[in-house]
Design an enzyme around this catalytic site. Structure first.
Site, PDB file in Angstrom:
ATOM      1  N   GLU A  90     -26.882  62.217  -7.416  1.00  0.00           N
ATOM      2  CA  GLU A  90     -27.396  61.829  -8.729  1.00  0.00           C
ATOM      3  C   GLU A  90     -28.787  62.397  -8.991  1.00  0.00           C
ATOM      4  O   GLU A  90     -29.591  62.548  -8.081  1.00  0.00           O
ATOM      5  CB  GLU A  90     -27.503  60.302  -8.814  1.00  0.00           C
ATOM      6  CG  GLU A  90     -26.169  59.610  -8.811  1.00  0.00           C
ATOM      7  CD  GLU A  90     -26.305  58.095  -8.771  1.00  0.00           C
ATOM      8  OE1 GLU A  90     -27.351  57.565  -9.212  1.00  0.00           O
ATOM      9  OE2 GLU A  90     -25.355  57.445  -8.302  1.00  0.00           O
ATOM     10  N   CYS A 103     -35.925  62.541 -11.416  1.00  0.00           N
ATOM     11  CA  CYS A 103     -35.837  61.814 -10.155  1.00  0.00           C
ATOM     12  C   CYS A 103     -34.688  62.441  -9.379  1.00  0.00           C
ATOM     13  O   CYS A 103     -33.546  62.417  -9.833  1.00  0.00           O
ATOM     14  CB  CYS A 103     -35.563  60.340 -10.455  1.00  0.00           C
ATOM     15  SG  CYS A 103     -35.299  59.359  -8.970  1.00  0.00           S
ATOM     16  N   CYS A 110     -27.340  57.755   2.404  1.00  0.00           N
ATOM     17  CA  CYS A 110     -28.586  57.396   3.099  1.00  0.00           C
ATOM     18  C   CYS A 110     -28.226  56.536   4.302  1.00  0.00           C
ATOM     19  O   CYS A 110     -27.272  55.765   4.254  1.00  0.00           O
ATOM     20  CB  CYS A 110     -29.487  56.607   2.145  1.00  0.00           C
ATOM     21  SG  CYS A 110     -31.100  56.174   2.843  1.00  0.00           S
ATOM     22  N   CYS A 114     -31.231  49.739   3.618  1.00  0.00           N
ATOM     23  CA  CYS A 114     -31.929  48.671   2.875  1.00  0.00           C
ATOM     24  C   CYS A 114     -30.893  47.764   2.196  1.00  0.00           C
ATOM     25  O   CYS A 114     -29.952  48.237   1.568  1.00  0.00           O
ATOM     26  CB  CYS A 114     -32.878  49.266   1.839  1.00  0.00           C
ATOM     27  SG  CYS A 114     -34.177  50.288   2.568  1.00  0.00           S
ATOM     28  N   CYS A 117     -30.048  48.034  -1.724  1.00  0.00           N
ATOM     29  CA  CYS A 117     -29.935  49.375  -2.309  1.00  0.00           C
ATOM     30  C   CYS A 117     -28.497  49.888  -2.308  1.00  0.00           C
ATOM     31  O   CYS A 117     -27.802  49.810  -1.301  1.00  0.00           O
ATOM     32  CB  CYS A 117     -30.832  50.342  -1.532  1.00  0.00           C
ATOM     33  SG  CYS A 117     -30.803  52.014  -2.189  1.00  0.00           S
ATOM     34  N   GLU A 158     -33.384  59.459   2.033  1.00  0.00           N
ATOM     35  CA  GLU A 158     -34.734  59.231   2.543  1.00  0.00           C
ATOM     36  C   GLU A 158     -35.373  60.597   2.811  1.00  0.00           C
ATOM     37  O   GLU A 158     -34.997  61.292   3.762  1.00  0.00           O
ATOM     38  CB  GLU A 158     -34.663  58.374   3.818  1.00  0.00           C
ATOM     39  CG  GLU A 158     -35.951  58.317   4.628  1.00  0.00           C
ATOM     40  CD  GLU A 158     -37.194  57.935   3.834  1.00  0.00           C
ATOM     41  OE1 GLU A 158     -37.152  56.984   3.034  1.00  0.00           O
ATOM     42  OE2 GLU A 158     -38.218  58.623   4.002  1.00  0.00           O
ATOM     43  N   HIS A 214     -41.900  46.412  -0.321  1.00  0.00           N
ATOM     44  CA  HIS A 214     -40.932  45.324  -0.575  1.00  0.00           C
ATOM     45  C   HIS A 214     -41.172  44.030   0.205  1.00  0.00           C
ATOM     46  O   HIS A 214     -40.550  43.011  -0.115  1.00  0.00           O
ATOM     47  CB  HIS A 214     -39.483  45.792  -0.381  1.00  0.00           C
ATOM     48  CG  HIS A 214     -39.111  46.980  -1.197  1.00  0.00           C
ATOM     49  ND1 HIS A 214     -39.491  47.139  -2.512  1.00  0.00           N
ATOM     50  CD2 HIS A 214     -38.398  48.108  -0.903  1.00  0.00           C
ATOM     51  CE1 HIS A 214     -39.027  48.293  -2.980  1.00  0.00           C
ATOM     52  NE2 HIS A 214     -38.369  48.899  -2.023  1.00  0.00           N
ATOM     53  N   ASN A 288     -33.035  45.712  -9.528  1.00  0.00           N
ATOM     54  CA  ASN A 288     -31.773  46.050 -10.196  1.00  0.00           C
ATOM     55  C   ASN A 288     -30.656  45.316  -9.502  1.00  0.00           C
ATOM     56  O   ASN A 288     -30.533  45.388  -8.286  1.00  0.00           O
ATOM     57  CB  ASN A 288     -31.513  47.550 -10.095  1.00  0.00           C
ATOM     58  CG  ASN A 288     -32.257  48.317 -11.152  1.00  0.00           C
ATOM     59  OD1 ASN A 288     -32.112  48.053 -12.336  1.00  0.00           O
ATOM     60  ND2 ASN A 288     -33.080  49.248 -10.717  1.00  0.00           N
ATOM     61  N   CYS A 329     -30.748  54.379  -8.823  1.00  0.00           N
ATOM     62  CA  CYS A 329     -30.081  55.367  -7.985  1.00  0.00           C
ATOM     63  C   CYS A 329     -28.945  54.825  -7.147  1.00  0.00           C
ATOM     64  O   CYS A 329     -28.985  53.715  -6.667  1.00  0.00           O
ATOM     65  CB  CYS A 329     -31.105  56.027  -7.099  1.00  0.00           C
ATOM     66  SG  CYS A 329     -32.003  57.206  -8.064  1.00  0.00           S
TER      67      CYS A 329
HETATM   68  N1  SAH Z   1     -35.609  56.378   0.533  1.00  0.00           N
HETATM   69  C1  SAH Z   1     -36.769  56.443  -0.305  1.00  0.00           C
HETATM   70  C2  SAH Z   1     -36.525  56.944  -1.729  1.00  0.00           C
HETATM   71  C3  SAH Z   1     -35.302  56.449  -2.468  1.00  0.00           C
HETATM   72  S1  SAH Z   1     -35.239  54.815  -3.132  1.00  0.00           S
HETATM   73  C4  SAH Z   1     -37.459  55.101  -0.333  1.00  0.00           C
HETATM   74  O1  SAH Z   1     -36.954  54.167   0.237  1.00  0.00           O
HETATM   75  O2  SAH Z   1     -38.542  55.008  -0.887  1.00  0.00           O
HETATM   76  C5  SAH Z   1     -36.257  54.730  -4.524  1.00  0.00           C
HETATM   77  C6  SAH Z   1     -36.832  53.339  -4.739  1.00  0.00           C
HETATM   78  O3  SAH Z   1     -35.880  52.413  -5.306  1.00  0.00           O
HETATM   79  C7  SAH Z   1     -37.281  52.696  -3.430  1.00  0.00           C
HETATM   80  O4  SAH Z   1     -38.533  52.100  -3.622  1.00  0.00           O
HETATM   81  C8  SAH Z   1     -36.199  51.659  -3.201  1.00  0.00           C
HETATM   82  O5  SAH Z   1     -36.619  50.672  -2.327  1.00  0.00           O
HETATM   83  C9  SAH Z   1     -35.923  51.191  -4.609  1.00  0.00           C
HETATM   84  N2  SAH Z   1     -34.694  50.439  -4.790  1.00  0.00           N
HETATM   85  C10 SAH Z   1     -33.529  50.559  -4.139  1.00  0.00           C
HETATM   86  N3  SAH Z   1     -32.631  49.663  -4.581  1.00  0.00           N
HETATM   87  C11 SAH Z   1     -33.244  48.953  -5.542  1.00  0.00           C
HETATM   88  C12 SAH Z   1     -32.835  47.875  -6.385  1.00  0.00           C
HETATM   89  N4  SAH Z   1     -31.618  47.337  -6.305  1.00  0.00           N
HETATM   90  N5  SAH Z   1     -33.736  47.399  -7.276  1.00  0.00           N
HETATM   91  C13 SAH Z   1     -34.979  47.936  -7.365  1.00  0.00           C
HETATM   92  N6  SAH Z   1     -35.416  48.947  -6.609  1.00  0.00           N
HETATM   93  C14 SAH Z   1     -34.563  49.456  -5.698  1.00  0.00           C
END
Ligand code: SAH
Length: 350
Positions: A90, A103, A110, A114, A117, A158, A214, A288, A329
Site C-alpha cells: 500500500e 506514505c 511485517c 504490534c 496493527c 519496519e 505507544h 484506528n 496502513c
Molecule cells: N514499523 C514502523 C512504521 C509503520 S507503522 C513503526 O512502527 O513505526 C506507522 C504508524 O502507525 C506507527 O506509529 C504504528 O504504530 C501506527 N499504527 C499501527 N496501527 C495503528 C492503529 N490501529 N491505529 C493507530 N496507529 C497505528
C-alpha cells in the site's frame, strides 16, 4: 534478471562500463529510470543494440494498480500496488497545505507483531527492494498527476528491519538527477529497533526520525509491542537521547491512544520524564479500529495532551485523513487478502 532501478548512478555507470559503454551512459539510464519509463525502448538516446542488450539482462520494476480508493472527504488517495511477483503493498497520497506527501511501505507485511496493527497480522513475506520503494513515489506521482514533495516511511513494514535497502532508497530518491527530494522532507518511522537507531544516528542524515512509542512503561509496551521485549523503554530512550546528541534533530514520538491501556495521566507524566533533556514532540494519534484487534480508541486525547503540555512537552493530535477509505496502513491489503482467501486464491505469497 538484474533489478536495474535499485542501482545508484555510480553502480549503473560501472555496470555499463563493463558492457563497453562510455561513462555518460550511467547518467542517461538513471535519468530515464527515475522518470518512470517501463521499457528500455523508451530510452530514445540509447543505441538500439544497447537497449536490446539491457532488456535481455535487466528488469525495470513497475507496479500496477490493483486497487485505488479516493477519499471524498479530503482527496486522500490510497493505492494497492501489485508487484512483479504478485505481492501487494500500500501507498497513501495525502494532500497537505505544505505539499503532497506519500506514505510508503518498506516491506511486504511485517514481523514486528504490534497488537493493534493490521500490517503485521499475516507476518512478513519479504523485504522491498530500493526500486520498489522508489516506484511507490514515482508511480503515485505519475498516476495522480501531482508533484510529491514529502515522503514518510510509515506504511507497511519496519524500515529499520530492512536497513540497507531503505538507505539505498533514500540515496536514490535524494539524487539531483532523480526525484531530488531532500532529506529534510523525509520521515522514517520505527517501532524502536535500537541498533538501527544507533546506526542511523552515525550517518547523521537530515531526515526526521519518528519513534512509535505507544507506552512509556515497559509493562504496557511489552504487552502491545513485542519489540519492547528485545529493546525495552529504557534502552529505547537512551538510544533516542544518543540520536539527538549526534544529529541535533528533534525526534517525533508517535502515540496511538488506546482506551484504558496507555491513556492514563501517570503515563503522560512518565513520557515527559523520559523525554527530558531533548526537544521531543509527541504526536497523539486517534487509534484506528482494526477489526481483528481487541483495543478501542481512547476518549482522553485532549486531557492527555494537556497533561503533556503541563510538563512543557509539545504534543499535537494528528488530524485523521481518508477516514472513509481505510487509509490507515495494512487495512486495504488485508481486505484484499481476505477476499482472495475467500475465493481460494493465493495473494501475497508467491
Ligand atoms: N514499523 C514502523 C512504521 C509503520 S507503522 C513503526 O512502527 O513505526 C506507522 C504508524 O502507525 C506507527 O506509529 C504504528 O504504530 C501506527 N499504527 C499501527 N496501527 C495503528 C492503529 N490501529 N491505529 C493507530 N496507529 C497505528
Amino acid at each position: 534478471m538484474i533489478d536495474i532501478k535499485s542501482m545508484t548512478q555510480e553502480q549503473l555507470a560501472s555496470f555499463l562500463r563493463e558492457m563497453g559503454e562510455p561513462a555518460f551512459r550511467g547518467k542517461q539510464v538513471f535519468t530515464w529510470l527515475h522518470r518512470g519509463v517501463t521499457s528500455f525502448d523508451e530510452m530514445s538516446n540509447l543505441p538500439k543494440a544497447l537497449r536490446q542488450k539491457l532488456a535481455e539482462s535487466c528488469r525495470i520494476t513497475a507496479p500496477t494498480v490493483a486497487r485505488k480508493q479516493i477519499s471524498a472527504l479530503d482527496g486522500t488517495v490510497k493505492y494497492l500496488w501489485r508487484l512483479w511477483d504478485g505481492n501487494c503493498i500500500e501507498t497513501v497520497l495525502m494532500r497537505y497545505h505544505h505539499g503532497n506527501t506519500v506514505c510508503i511501505s518498506s516491506q511486504v507485511g511485517c514481523r514486528m507483531g504490534c497488537a493493534f496493527c493490521a500490517s503485521t497480522i499475516a507476518g512478513k513475506v519479504r523485504d522491498l527492494a530500493p526500486s520498489e520503494m522508489l516506484d511507490q513515489v514515482l508511480f503515485t506521482q505519475l498516476d495522480a498527476g501531482v508533484e510529491i514533495s514529502n515522503i514518510v516511511l510509515m506504511g507497511i513494514g519496519e524500515p529499520l528491519d530492512n536497513f540497507d535497502n531503505v538507505l539505498a532508497f533514500l540515496d536514490l530518491v535524494n539524487h539531483p538527477d532523480g526525484l531530488n527530494i531532500g532529506m529534510r522532507h523525509i520521515s522514517l518511522s520505527t517501532c524502536g529497533i535500537v541498533p538501527g537507531i544507533d546506526a542511523l544516528a552515525d550517518l547523521r542524515l537530515q531526515l526526521t526520525l519518528s519513534v512509535s512509542l505507544h507506552a512509556p512503561d515497559s509493562e504496557t509496551r511489552s504487552r502491545i509491542m513485542p519489540v519492547n521485549r528485545a529493546y525495552d523503554v529504557e534502552q529505547l530512550f537512551a538510544a533516542c537521547h544518543r540520536y539527538f546528541q549526534k544529529t541535533g534533530r528533534r525526534i517525533s514520538f508517535e502515540y496511538a491512544m488506546i482506551d484504558g491501556v496507555n491513556d492514563h495521566d501517570w503515563q503522560a507524566d512518565l513520557i515527559a520524564q523520559r523525554i527530558r533533556g531533548m526537544p521531543g514532540h509527541v504526536n497523539l494519534i486517534p487509534l484506528n479500529d482494526v477489526v481483528e484487534s481487541p483495543f478501542k480508541p481512547s476518549r482522553r486525547l485532549a486531557a492527555f495532551q494537556k497533561r503533556l503540555e503541563s510538563h512543557g512537552v509539545t504534543a499535537t493530535v494528528r488530524r485523521s485523513l481518508g477516514g472513509d477509505i481505510d487509509a490507515s496502513c495494512g487495512q486495504l491489503r488485508r481486505k484484499a487478502m481476505e477476499e482472495k482467501e475467500g475465493a481460494h486464491e493465493d495473494l501475497g505469497n508467491h
